[in-house]
Design a protein around this motif. Sequence first.
Motif, PDB file in Angstrom:
ATOM      1  N   LYS A 128       7.732  -4.173   2.517  1.00  0.00           N
ATOM      2  CA  LYS A 128       6.435  -3.705   2.963  1.00  0.00           C
ATOM      3  C   LYS A 128       5.742  -3.039   2.031  1.00  0.00           C
ATOM      4  O   LYS A 128       6.189  -1.928   1.490  1.00  0.00           O
ATOM      5  CB  LYS A 128       6.499  -3.225   4.356  1.00  0.00           C
ATOM      6  N   MET A 129       4.608  -3.530   1.560  1.00  0.00           N
ATOM      7  CA  MET A 129       3.606  -2.912   0.700  1.00  0.00           C
ATOM      8  C   MET A 129       2.295  -2.860   1.206  1.00  0.00           C
ATOM      9  O   MET A 129       1.784  -3.991   1.720  1.00  0.00           O
ATOM     10  CB  MET A 129       3.839  -3.406  -0.702  1.00  0.00           C
ATOM     11  N   SER A 130       1.396  -1.925   0.953  1.00  0.00           N
ATOM     12  CA  SER A 130       0.211  -1.796   1.422  1.00  0.00           C
ATOM     13  C   SER A 130      -0.860  -1.404   0.235  1.00  0.00           C
ATOM     14  O   SER A 130      -0.513  -0.744  -0.687  1.00  0.00           O
ATOM     15  CB  SER A 130      -0.150  -0.694   2.637  1.00  0.00           C
ATOM     16  N   HIS A 131      -2.259  -1.634   0.431  1.00  0.00           N
ATOM     17  CA  HIS A 131      -3.153  -1.270  -0.533  1.00  0.00           C
ATOM     18  C   HIS A 131      -4.698  -1.669   0.309  1.00  0.00           C
ATOM     19  O   HIS A 131      -4.862  -2.801   0.770  1.00  0.00           O
ATOM     20  CB  HIS A 131      -3.343  -2.322  -1.789  1.00  0.00           C
ATOM     21  N   LEU A 132      -5.194  -0.305   0.449  1.00  0.00           N
ATOM     22  CA  LEU A 132      -6.217  -0.422   1.145  1.00  0.00           C
ATOM     23  C   LEU A 132      -6.267  -0.973   2.744  1.00  0.00           C
ATOM     24  O   LEU A 132      -5.446  -0.455   3.308  1.00  0.00           O
ATOM     25  CB  LEU A 132      -7.419  -0.987   0.379  1.00  0.00           C
TER      26      LEU A 132
END
Length: 578
Positions: free
Chosen positions: A145-149
């Motif tokens: 899992k990866m997130s951005h804004l």
Amino acid sequence: QHTIIMLTFYLSNTRQIGSYTDDVILFTYLSLVPSTRCTLCTVTGPTVIDIHGHVNSVQDRCVYSLIKTPSIPDIQVYTTFQERRRKDVSFLDRVILSLDNPGVNIYLEQGGKVQLDNITMALNATAQLVHSVELSKDQTGVTAKMSHLNYTMTVFFDGYTAQIYIKGPIGQAPLVEGLCGNSSRPFNLLLSWYTADAFHIYCGCNVLKEAPFTACHSNIDPEPYVMACTNTLCKYPAVDGLSCQFLEAYARACSLYSNLTLDGWRSNANCYPQAFCQDRFCSAHEFCGENSNGDGTRCYCRALFASAYTAQNSLGGVVNCSSNARTLTLVGCLLEDQGISYTNLHLYEKACLAQMDPVTHMVTITFDIETNPCGTIIKVGVSPLLSNSQQVTRYMSLPYFPPVVHSINTERSSVAYVTSGVWNYTVTMMAYTDPGHTQAVGKDTEVHLNQKVWFELKADGLDDKNVALVTDSCFATNTPSPNSSLIYDLIMNGCANPTDKTMTVESNGQGTANYFSFNMFQFYGNTGDIYLQCRLNLCLKENNSCAPSCNPNGRRRRSAMSKYKDENPAMVIMAWST
């Protein structure tokens, strides 16, 4: 997460109701709508279901970009496809998370194996943060899992199915490139024509249109999954958990879009919640599949890899040589196909066991031809003068052969009494185990196959100032007769047989003693006695050189031929037996 939308309707210029004299509320409508937008891409078997629900089939063995989106920059997801049991069908093999910053790759492999570049990671259900990627592993597979804004991308891989799920603000659909954005673009093989209804056959995939899956039809259209399942199972056998993986992919997609669990579908379809082949690690030329005996799983050879060996009816059998070491390499998965356990393989000497490489699963058996030959038998090439095209054996040959310990019998005519003209002399043949000729071979000396042995031919009763002993020829036979059916040449016309690389003439025609050496052998397929027979001439030295002059190919130069003065060449014989 949901947002509450309240719509209030008014009637203007109406009569007063109670204390209200302004616009009157007619009714209020409350609605729960998603506060985020969800985008899903599924890759299972050879098929890709992109974010638009289009289905395509990958037909080659390449690396493809699955997804790249500016909504979550600095990461791109790739995937590789490889064949399994057949050459004509490729399957999803692994998922690669390529991180631009700091420039590393995370590999999600078969069996739940995860590597950070070349380092294997130990994961569990507790997420680990690795270069801004949360990695976890449970019995169902691996999750990244990866997130951005306001965007989050989740990649799930169970070894056979990959699902990429992007969640972001409603009304802001992410721009997606790669197969997940448009699966038909790199192939031009969009399967919109290929529907199950067109064939009136589902190959067991129609279960997705039945309960309990019908409960999720309003959230996830089953048709792409039925199409992907049918496209695969109608041309590939339903083995290795394949029939379950399409159902599992749809059930997981359903859970991402709703709270439905579709209770009971696994028991109805005889599927299990644990990922197929979890923690079974196969090599690059293998894949994990159901054991044909029904006992769990095992690693099988991929079809293309195996074809190079099966075409020759081979299990490997390549022998690598370095110095005195010899290594036989066999293919582990091909051995298993034949029901052969590598733990039961050994050379003639049972202490020389086969070993399996824990990474490649190749099986090797190693021995040293000098210090530890393990009872192996060695073959060398055929002499041009070898009758009946017989071979002698020195190198390993499978299956096992008889013992390789030789006993040289020095009592079998190893002394010859010769009268030639005015000369009466005695010729003796001796064998030694060392080049200095100090360790004579006796009747109790054990000599191993392919062991180097040094021989001396010595004449007594001659004046070495005037006469030289010349070894004209030496050859091995299977009987005491020089006209035996099996003959192997060692010395020809005074020179070593060039086809036998172990044969060396160390001294010949320089005095009354000659020396040569070769590695011990036996006739291929024969285990009886072997007779070494040498024919010798006398040479008057005078002004002639009696030493034969040999070319590198073993032939004597004509210009350097010695003039022999011998009316009765001597024959001396020595025998060895196995």
